[in-house]
Motif scaffolding. Sequence first.
Motif, PDB file in Angstrom:
ATOM      1  N   CYS A 162      49.073 -21.683 -55.530  1.00 53.35           N
ATOM      2  CA  CYS A 162      48.309 -21.297 -54.340  1.00 53.35           C
ATOM      3  C   CYS A 162      46.886 -21.839 -54.419  1.00 53.35           C
ATOM      4  CB  CYS A 162      48.312 -19.777 -54.202  1.00 53.35           C
ATOM      5  SG  CYS A 162      47.437 -19.150 -52.738  1.00 53.35           S
ATOM      6  N   ALA A 163      46.248 -21.692 -55.582  1.00 56.16           N
ATOM      7  CA  ALA A 163      44.881 -22.187 -55.750  1.00 56.16           C
ATOM      8  C   ALA A 163      44.810 -23.696 -55.649  1.00 56.16           C
ATOM      9  CB  ALA A 163      44.326 -21.730 -57.099  1.00 56.16           C
ATOM     10  N   SER A 164      45.930 -24.369 -55.922  1.00 51.62           N
ATOM     11  CA  SER A 164      45.966 -25.833 -55.855  1.00 51.62           C
ATOM     12  C   SER A 164      46.356 -26.338 -54.475  1.00 51.62           C
ATOM     13  CB  SER A 164      46.958 -26.375 -56.898  1.00 51.62           C
ATOM     14  OG  SER A 164      46.525 -26.041 -58.200  1.00 51.62           O
ATOM     15  N   GLY A 165      46.583 -25.425 -53.519  1.00 48.34           N
ATOM     16  CA  GLY A 165      46.847 -25.833 -52.158  1.00 48.34           C
ATOM     17  C   GLY A 165      48.294 -25.878 -51.754  1.00 48.34           C
ATOM     18  N   CYS A 166      49.207 -25.422 -52.609  1.00 50.81           N
ATOM     19  CA  CYS A 166      50.630 -25.405 -52.250  1.00 50.81           C
ATOM     20  C   CYS A 166      50.906 -24.231 -51.311  1.00 50.81           C
ATOM     21  CB  CYS A 166      51.505 -25.279 -53.482  1.00 50.81           C
ATOM     22  SG  CYS A 166      51.460 -26.722 -54.570  1.00 50.81           S
ATOM     23  N   SER A 167      51.854 -24.426 -50.422  1.00 51.23           N
ATOM     24  CA  SER A 167      52.216 -23.362 -49.489  1.00 51.23           C
ATOM     25  C   SER A 167      53.422 -22.569 -49.971  1.00 51.23           C
ATOM     26  CB  SER A 167      52.526 -23.947 -48.109  1.00 51.23           C
ATOM     27  OG  SER A 167      53.669 -24.794 -48.175  1.00 51.23           O
ATOM     28  N   SER A 168      54.185 -23.126 -50.915  1.00 50.75           N
ATOM     29  CA  SER A 168      55.376 -22.415 -51.380  1.00 50.75           C
ATOM     30  C   SER A 168      55.838 -22.946 -52.723  1.00 50.75           C
ATOM     31  CB  SER A 168      56.519 -22.526 -50.360  1.00 50.75           C
ATOM     32  OG  SER A 168      56.925 -23.871 -50.211  1.00 50.75           O
ATOM     33  N   LEU A 169      56.505 -22.081 -53.464  1.00 50.82           N
ATOM     34  CA  LEU A 169      57.241 -22.459 -54.671  1.00 50.82           C
ATOM     35  C   LEU A 169      58.717 -22.281 -54.359  1.00 50.82           C
ATOM     36  CD1 LEU A 169      55.521 -20.780 -57.784  1.00 50.82           C
ATOM     37  CD2 LEU A 169      55.620 -23.215 -57.234  1.00 50.82           C
ATOM     38  N   ARG A 170      59.527 -23.239 -54.742  1.00 48.16           N
ATOM     39  CA  ARG A 170      60.950 -23.121 -54.483  1.00 48.16           C
ATOM     40  C   ARG A 170      61.737 -23.535 -55.719  1.00 48.16           C
ATOM     41  NH1 ARG A 170      61.609 -28.363 -50.395  1.00 48.16           N
ATOM     42  NH2 ARG A 170      61.438 -29.950 -52.031  1.00 48.16           N
ATOM     43  N   GLY A 171      62.924 -22.989 -55.853  1.00 49.07           N
ATOM     44  CA  GLY A 171      63.745 -23.318 -57.009  1.00 49.07           C
ATOM     45  C   GLY A 171      65.199 -23.039 -56.727  1.00 49.07           C
ATOM     46  N   SER A 172      66.070 -23.759 -57.457  1.00 45.83           N
ATOM     47  CA  SER A 172      67.507 -23.565 -57.334  1.00 45.83           C
ATOM     48  C   SER A 172      67.979 -22.645 -58.450  1.00 45.83           C
ATOM     49  CB  SER A 172      68.241 -24.910 -57.433  1.00 45.83           C
ATOM     50  OG  SER A 172      67.882 -25.741 -56.354  1.00 45.83           O
ATOM     51  N   VAL A 173      68.799 -21.668 -58.090  1.00 48.38           N
ATOM     52  CA  VAL A 173      69.298 -20.682 -59.040  1.00 48.38           C
ATOM     53  C   VAL A 173      70.824 -20.645 -58.943  1.00 48.38           C
ATOM     54  CG1 VAL A 173      69.219 -18.268 -59.787  1.00 48.38           C
ATOM     55  CG2 VAL A 173      67.201 -19.315 -58.725  1.00 48.38           C
ATOM     56  N   MET A 174      71.499 -20.750 -60.083  1.00 51.08           N
ATOM     57  CA  MET A 174      72.944 -20.622 -60.059  1.00 51.08           C
ATOM     58  C   MET A 174      73.313 -19.212 -59.616  1.00 51.08           C
ATOM     59  SD  MET A 174      74.136 -22.810 -63.423  1.00 51.08           S
ATOM     60  CE  MET A 174      75.862 -22.773 -62.916  1.00 51.08           C
ATOM     61  N   ALA A 175      74.354 -19.117 -58.806  1.00 54.54           N
ATOM     62  CA  ALA A 175      74.691 -17.840 -58.180  1.00 54.54           C
ATOM     63  C   ALA A 175      74.961 -16.738 -59.196  1.00 54.54           C
ATOM     64  CB  ALA A 175      75.897 -18.012 -57.257  1.00 54.54           C
ATOM     65  N   GLY A 176      75.393 -17.074 -60.406  1.00 56.72           N
ATOM     66  CA  GLY A 176      75.675 -16.057 -61.409  1.00 56.72           C
ATOM     67  C   GLY A 176      74.469 -15.594 -62.190  1.00 56.72           C
ATOM     68  N   ASN A 177      73.294 -16.157 -61.889  1.00 58.04           N
ATOM     69  CA  ASN A 177      72.070 -15.804 -62.619  1.00 58.04           C
ATOM     70  C   ASN A 177      71.425 -14.586 -61.960  1.00 58.04           C
ATOM     71  OD1 ASN A 177      69.761 -15.730 -64.137  1.00 58.04           O
ATOM     72  ND2 ASN A 177      69.210 -17.876 -63.811  1.00 58.04           N
ATOM     73  N   GLU A 178      72.046 -13.433 -62.143  1.00 60.71           N
ATOM     74  CA  GLU A 178      71.595 -12.220 -61.458  1.00 60.71           C
ATOM     75  C   GLU A 178      70.160 -11.808 -61.808  1.00 60.71           C
ATOM     76  OE1 GLU A 178      73.113 -11.042 -59.006  1.00 60.71           O
ATOM     77  OE2 GLU A 178      74.924 -12.246 -59.249  1.00 60.71           O
ATOM     78  N   PRO A 179      69.731 -11.879 -63.089  1.00 58.37           N
ATOM     79  CA  PRO A 179      68.338 -11.497 -63.384  1.00 58.37           C
ATOM     80  C   PRO A 179      67.314 -12.348 -62.640  1.00 58.37           C
ATOM     81  CG  PRO A 179      69.637 -11.508 -65.392  1.00 58.37           C
ATOM     82  CD  PRO A 179      70.492 -12.134 -64.342  1.00 58.37           C
ATOM     83  N   MET A 180      67.573 -13.661 -62.542  1.00 59.77           N
ATOM     84  CA  MET A 180      66.631 -14.531 -61.844  1.00 59.77           C
ATOM     85  C   MET A 180      66.637 -14.237 -60.349  1.00 59.77           C
ATOM     86  SD  MET A 180      64.362 -16.776 -62.442  1.00 59.77           S
ATOM     87  CE  MET A 180      63.249 -17.598 -61.308  1.00 59.77           C
ATOM     88  N   LEU A 181      67.798 -13.996 -59.786  1.00 58.89           N
ATOM     89  CA  LEU A 181      67.876 -13.655 -58.369  1.00 58.89           C
ATOM     90  C   LEU A 181      67.146 -12.340 -58.091  1.00 58.89           C
ATOM     91  CD1 LEU A 181      71.572 -14.668 -57.625  1.00 58.89           C
ATOM     92  CD2 LEU A 181      69.501 -15.855 -56.869  1.00 58.89           C
ATOM     93  N   ALA A 182      67.298 -11.369 -58.992  1.00 52.83           N
ATOM     94  CA  ALA A 182      66.610 -10.088 -58.823  1.00 52.83           C
ATOM     95  C   ALA A 182      65.101 -10.277 -58.899  1.00 52.83           C
ATOM     96  CB  ALA A 182      67.086  -9.097 -59.880  1.00 52.83           C
TER      97      ALA A 182
END
Length: 204
Positions: A162-182
């Motif tokens: 955010c401080a560097s001027g980005c509007s969003s962070l995005r990432g791909s998560v495998m559907a079985g990665n429940e902790p990351m999705l949570a």
Amino acid sequence: MNAPAVRGPGQRVISWPPMAELDRAGRCSGAWQRGRYRERVLLRDGRSVLLRPAHHRDAALLQRFFAELSPRARLLRFHGAVNGLSDAAARTLSTQVASRHVALVALADGPEGLPELCAEARYAVDAELDGDEAEFGMAVADDWQQLGLGHALLTRLAIHACASGCSSLRGSVMAGNEPMLALLQALGAELRGDAAEVRGTIRL
């Protein structure tokens, strides 16, 4: 959004402001790039880790870190079968590139007081997107999961982006990665995808 922090002997702690109060003047970015950012974070089990920017001297630590991850943890991080990092990949992952590739590591005291890398997180900006969006990646060692470390890493990456001027962070998560999705849900991310992969977007 900050995790609890305590000051360790001889360590400088930089308090980052809440994301809602951040301007886009790059103050956090400058502290990070000059290597002054240090923060000791207390985890849920009472252990603490030191967060700091990755450095090219961390290449060997990163290689050992990924080699010691469980096969499932490597699969979830790289979305494929990976046994470890090549020398070239380790150099790339341990190199900061002024607000284009920003990497953060978490270190604990290992055997005989030697540093043990227990997590890594990063974001990379696609030059074709004019610095507006960044892709993140993160891995936490098996013994350090479910303790709040992933939350600490990802929130700090979001603050820096955010401080560097980005509007969003995005990432791909495998559907079985429940902790990351949570975790992404807890941070208010937009989740879209199918049975195999979910795309998470954190608006900054």
